[in-house]
Design an enzyme around this catalytic site. Sequence first.
Site, PDB file in Angstrom:
ATOM      1  N   ARG A  72     -19.537 -16.459  41.252  1.00  0.00           N
ATOM      2  CA  ARG A  72     -19.845 -17.304  40.740  1.00  0.00           C
ATOM      3  C   ARG A  72     -19.271 -18.328  39.749  1.00  0.00           C
ATOM      4  NH1 ARG A  72     -16.649 -16.648  34.915  1.00  0.00           N
ATOM      5  NH2 ARG A  72     -14.966 -15.539  36.070  1.00  0.00           N
ATOM      6  N   LEU A 115     -19.265 -16.274  30.430  1.00  0.00           N
ATOM      7  CA  LEU A 115     -19.945 -16.743  29.332  1.00  0.00           C
ATOM      8  C   LEU A 115     -21.006 -17.601  28.408  1.00  0.00           C
ATOM      9  CD1 LEU A 115     -16.016 -17.521  27.960  1.00  0.00           C
ATOM     10  CD2 LEU A 115     -17.364 -15.536  27.817  1.00  0.00           C
ATOM     11  N   GLU A 165     -22.119  -9.743  31.480  1.00  0.00           N
ATOM     12  CA  GLU A 165     -21.501  -9.220  32.710  1.00  0.00           C
ATOM     13  C   GLU A 165     -22.803  -8.283  33.765  1.00  0.00           C
ATOM     14  OE1 GLU A 165     -17.038  -9.432  32.887  1.00  0.00           O
ATOM     15  OE2 GLU A 165     -17.284  -8.741  34.992  1.00  0.00           O
ATOM     16  N   ARG A 225     -13.124 -20.731  44.200  1.00  0.00           N
ATOM     17  CA  ARG A 225     -12.332 -18.963  43.948  1.00  0.00           C
ATOM     18  C   ARG A 225     -11.917 -18.592  44.448  1.00  0.00           C
ATOM     19  NH1 ARG A 225     -13.336 -16.999  37.859  1.00  0.00           N
ATOM     20  NH2 ARG A 225     -12.602 -18.596  37.424  1.00  0.00           N
ATOM     21  N   HIS A 228     -10.249 -12.984  41.103  1.00  0.00           N
ATOM     22  CA  HIS A 228      -9.216 -14.208  40.343  1.00  0.00           C
ATOM     23  C   HIS A 228      -8.736 -14.805  41.328  1.00  0.00           C
ATOM     24  CE1 HIS A 228      -7.708 -17.558  37.533  1.00  0.00           C
ATOM     25  NE2 HIS A 228      -9.513 -17.621  37.350  1.00  0.00           N
ATOM     26  N   ASP A 244     -19.709   0.955  32.575  1.00  0.00           N
ATOM     27  CA  ASP A 244     -20.890   2.099  31.809  1.00  0.00           C
ATOM     28  C   ASP A 244     -22.114   1.961  32.495  1.00  0.00           C
ATOM     29  OD1 ASP A 244     -18.580   2.679  31.398  1.00  0.00           O
ATOM     30  OD2 ASP A 244     -18.368   3.492  29.458  1.00  0.00           O
ATOM     31  N   ALA A 298     -10.681 -14.515  27.767  1.00  0.00           N
ATOM     32  CA  ALA A 298     -11.519 -15.266  28.119  1.00  0.00           C
ATOM     33  C   ALA A 298     -10.153 -16.784  28.034  1.00  0.00           C
ATOM     34  CB  ALA A 298     -12.269 -15.774  28.324  1.00  0.00           C
ATOM     35  N   GLU A 321     -12.668 -26.985  35.903  1.00  0.00           N
ATOM     36  CA  GLU A 321     -11.720 -25.925  37.033  1.00  0.00           C
ATOM     37  C   GLU A 321     -12.853 -25.558  37.973  1.00  0.00           C
ATOM     38  OE1 GLU A 321     -11.197 -22.765  33.311  1.00  0.00           O
ATOM     39  OE2 GLU A 321     -13.870 -23.050  33.935  1.00  0.00           O
ATOM     40  N   HIS A 332     -11.774  -9.606  39.225  1.00  0.00           N
ATOM     41  CA  HIS A 332     -11.863 -10.215  37.987  1.00  0.00           C
ATOM     42  C   HIS A 332     -13.630  -9.808  37.365  1.00  0.00           C
ATOM     43  CE1 HIS A 332     -11.308 -13.392  34.956  1.00  0.00           C
ATOM     44  NE2 HIS A 332     -11.878 -13.828  35.213  1.00  0.00           N
TER      45      HIS A 332
END
Length: 518
Positions: free
Chosen positions: A371, A377, A360, A275, A229, A208, A46, A113, A336
């Site tokens: 998102r 995070l 996640e 994004r 991204h 998984d 990150a 951002e 991403h």
Amino acid sequence: MNLSIFDYIIVGSGIAGLYAALLAREVGSVLLLTKGSIEECNTRYAQGGIAAAIGPDDSPALHAEDTLAAGAGLCDPEAVRILTEEGPDRIADLIRFGVPFDTLHGEVALTREAAHRLPRILHAGGDATGEHIELTLSGLARHRNITILEYSLATRLLGDARNVRGVEVLDCRTNQVTAFEGRAVILATGGCGRLYHISTNPEVATGDGVALAFRAGAEVMDMEFFQFHPTALRLPGVPPFLISEAVRGEGGILRNVAGRRFMFDYAPQGELAPRDVVARSIVAEMAKTGADHVLLDVSHLPATVVAARFPRIYGFCLEHGVDMTTTPIPVAPAAHYMMGGIRTNTWGETTLPGLYAAGECACTGVHGANRLASNSLLETLIFGKRIIQRTLEARDGATPRGAPPTPEAEALPARRGAGDAGVPTLPALQRLMWDQVGITRSGASLAEAAATLAAWEGTLPAPTDRASHELANLLLVARLTAEAALIREESRGAHYRTDFPEPNPAWLRHIVFCRYRD
Ligand code: FAD
Ligand code: SIN
């Protein structure tokens, strides 16, 4: 098979698993399983940072508004309220644990951002935020009497639909199988970025947890929403290294290969548009110019500031022949972040009692269709903490109930395979997902992809080692993604259908799959 019993079994050693493990250890015994070395995870890479409303002009309500706007109508407002209101306290936890956030004039430094209305992102080591968090938390975990098993792959959940009570584990070095019993099992297995040919994610991101939970009968939600991204380094033979959104937040400009600034042709917010908008605009601009990249230009910013603020990015680019202080960086979109995942309530409970999900791999409802940068995070901490609180209540007598099943959840549609689809290999899967279930999709491409994936699933032999388990998990998660994307006949957030290019209010709802339906 041996059987050992722990209060908590936590699968995954990224921020979600480590933070939950540190809290859980204060109240019980903890087994932490991770399939590689402890530091192998998305968290470590990150860059931009972690969002929280701690600035003087900010508030949880403003952070919530931005999160809801990015989520394009599909966020759970209650989950977003919790995320944004509890955010500052969880940041304080990280500071207490010793994460060295950058400061400016004695105050925590904040950057901006895309789609955040003001600077709200804390960072560490400039663009090495994840590495600092991972090293700080893993260092603490090693000294807190937590049983840590590295190179240990969770391959199956034990128990039944009334109670998940443990995990079957494959030792990746010996291929020996062991079972562990836990009063609470917390999946913190991260995302599935390795589904795609071009990805910012490391090799461990193979979905998984979603596959394990789905096979055990848990509900999964929002799988059609996968975030690309906009800006990963694009150089022949070089991995698609992330070039943080914070580079645009600090003034970076996107130009096409002819040198023309283009983002304002597509969105009034320019480079700081959401994004998904920036990623699609870049794809459109690459198609117009016939190039496989566009350029991210920071050469107008003071060189010393760029090198100090983005030391990792500056160093990586320089190593590969690009001095970003003088030369625009060639960039293109890359897979991403998985917005969907194992459906949980706001206490991290899945629809299976005894099974929790954090980070996640979970779908808590905070991201909706897209998102907001640097909210992931934060999400891992908020719901990791709430899971431990919830397990304590359960221990004190409250019934561990699991999130209530969704009435309209569907069993994953059975699909006939597409004739001779060949042998499934990881590169073939990644290529198919990139080409047919990627940044833009259509009904035809999705139907073809879903049929091929079903055929591949049918030919797969029983997994025996880490690579074959991961391929089986990726195939299942790929089919969940393709099927959900096929069902959603509209465009919303990160899900863009060329045959349904507009949002449709009738689709202001979630797609939830489960394996069994009574
Ligand atoms: P991870 O950190 O991925 O950890 C998952 C763990 O589970 C790993 O240890 C893995 O080995 C283990 N695991 C997986 N499957 C199994 C199994 N079957 N058995 C045992 N162990 C298993 N988000 C932000 O908010 N801000 C950012 O600036 C930011 N930058 C990013 C930059 C990059 C390059 C990437 C890839 C992501 C970025 N993200 C960012 C997203 C964010 O890093 C992740 O969403 C977050 O770190 C996920 O944490 P996690 O603990 O859920 O998963
Ligand atoms: C970045 O630094 O651009 C990544 C931020 C994120 O994925 O939240």
